[in-house]
Design a protein around this motif. Sequence first.
Motif, PDB file in Angstrom:
ATOM      1  N   CYS A  18       0.871  -1.183   0.000  1.00 50.45           N
ATOM      2  CA  CYS A  18       0.000   0.000   0.000  1.00 50.45           C
ATOM      3  C   CYS A  18       0.903   1.226   0.000  1.00 50.45           C
ATOM      4  CB  CYS A  18      -0.921  -0.012   1.215  1.00 50.45           C
ATOM      5  SG  CYS A  18      -2.028   1.412   1.308  1.00 50.45           S
ATOM      6  N   GLN A  46       3.269   7.126  11.209  1.00 46.67           N
ATOM      7  CA  GLN A  46       3.945   5.836  11.066  1.00 46.67           C
ATOM      8  C   GLN A  46       3.838   5.022  12.353  1.00 46.67           C
ATOM      9  OE1 GLN A  46       8.281   6.009  10.977  1.00 46.67           O
ATOM     10  NE2 GLN A  46       8.280   4.643   9.195  1.00 46.67           N
ATOM     11  N   PRO A  67       5.111   0.929   8.167  1.00 55.31           N
ATOM     12  CA  PRO A  67       5.362   1.403   6.805  1.00 55.31           C
ATOM     13  C   PRO A  67       6.722   2.073   6.681  1.00 55.31           C
ATOM     14  CG  PRO A  67       3.782   2.822   7.912  1.00 55.31           C
ATOM     15  CD  PRO A  67       4.057   1.687   8.845  1.00 55.31           C
ATOM     16  N   ARG A  68       7.406   1.816   5.580  1.00 54.35           N
ATOM     17  CA  ARG A  68       8.682   2.469   5.308  1.00 54.35           C
ATOM     18  C   ARG A  68       8.411   3.839   4.710  1.00 54.35           C
ATOM     19  NH1 ARG A  68      12.836  -1.360   5.156  1.00 54.35           N
ATOM     20  NH2 ARG A  68      14.132   0.470   5.533  1.00 54.35           N
ATOM     21  N   ASP A  73       5.517  -4.484   1.079  1.00 58.25           N
ATOM     22  CA  ASP A  73       5.482  -3.569   2.222  1.00 58.25           C
ATOM     23  C   ASP A  73       4.494  -2.435   1.993  1.00 58.25           C
ATOM     24  OD1 ASP A  73       7.275  -4.801   3.875  1.00 58.25           O
ATOM     25  OD2 ASP A  73       8.993  -3.565   3.316  1.00 58.25           O
ATOM     26  N   MET A  74       4.248  -1.676   3.068  1.00 57.46           N
ATOM     27  CA  MET A  74       3.535  -0.414   2.952  1.00 57.46           C
ATOM     28  C   MET A  74       4.576   0.694   2.982  1.00 57.46           C
ATOM     29  SD  MET A  74       0.064  -0.899   5.175  1.00 57.46           S
ATOM     30  CE  MET A  74      -1.032  -2.298   4.812  1.00 57.46           C
ATOM     31  N   VAL A  75       4.346   1.711   2.168  1.00 56.64           N
ATOM     32  CA  VAL A  75       5.320   2.778   1.982  1.00 56.64           C
ATOM     33  C   VAL A  75       4.634   4.129   2.134  1.00 56.64           C
ATOM     34  CG1 VAL A  75       6.949   3.835   0.365  1.00 56.64           C
ATOM     35  CG2 VAL A  75       6.717   1.340   0.443  1.00 56.64           C
ATOM     36  N   MET A  76       5.320   5.075   2.773  1.00 59.46           N
ATOM     37  CA  MET A  76       4.808   6.436   2.925  1.00 59.46           C
ATOM     38  C   MET A  76       5.613   7.387   2.050  1.00 59.46           C
ATOM     39  SD  MET A  76       4.398   6.775   7.068  1.00 59.46           S
ATOM     40  CE  MET A  76       6.178   6.956   7.231  1.00 59.46           C
TER      41      MET A  76
END
Length: 254
Positions: free
Chosen positions: A51, A68, A79-80, A119-122
């Motif tokens: 996401c 986060q 989330p990274r 992964d989830m990433v910001m």
Amino acid sequence: MDKDGIIKIDQQYHERDDKYIKGINKVYKYLAKYHDHKIVGIEKVPDHGPCLFALNHSLATYDIGIFQYKIYKEKGIFPRGFADNAFFKIPIIGKIAGKSGAVPGKHHVGEFLLKEKKDMVMVAPGGMRESLRPVTEKYQIKWDNRKGFVRLAIKANTPIILAACPKADDLYQVSESKITKLIYNKLKLPFPIVKNAGKGIMPKKIQLIHYLSGPYSPPAVDINDKEVFNAVVDDWHHFLVAEMNKLMKHGLEA
């Protein structure tokens, strides 16, 4: 990619380390409590799978870290976060940032995290430019020419969740300054003239709330057809910017 189609990651990338995460989360836990932080719409966040979170960028920046931390606390997912590439060129600091969860803001790194690691990433598409907005432009997002996150989501076939925290712009007041604009335009470096909105060194004690919308699934398109792909990117980017503006406005009126 290598000959087997595996995405290669450069030396600036670090896997996160739970020891570092635990340490930084102590800081964000305190800040979350200080600002009585909440996430409205956290049920929109999936329990697993890739996401991409797209957030506004304040000068304080730590509101993204609080977000986060709360996702990790509420969903058990860490989330990274994309960070400026300059951080990872500084010895020790780059390593600490990486092990604390940050990753270089590079397209191939995002693809690796979303496609390979699920992964989830910001990402804060407005970047440093958005964070340096003067007080006369607060609450405005600056994503007009920032389409990389849209391209990434489409190529990785990953949904986007918008996360708006408009009140983060009230933590510090950035004065209108020709010097700030000149240094950013010439050197891409931050040099804001700032007035602390709080007392002493502490930021203003206001409640910070992230408002979520989405998830928005990426449109299907042949990424090898450059003309069609670019047209789809433009259309989806236009839609997402409009939705983010609505979300920012809703957060101010709530």
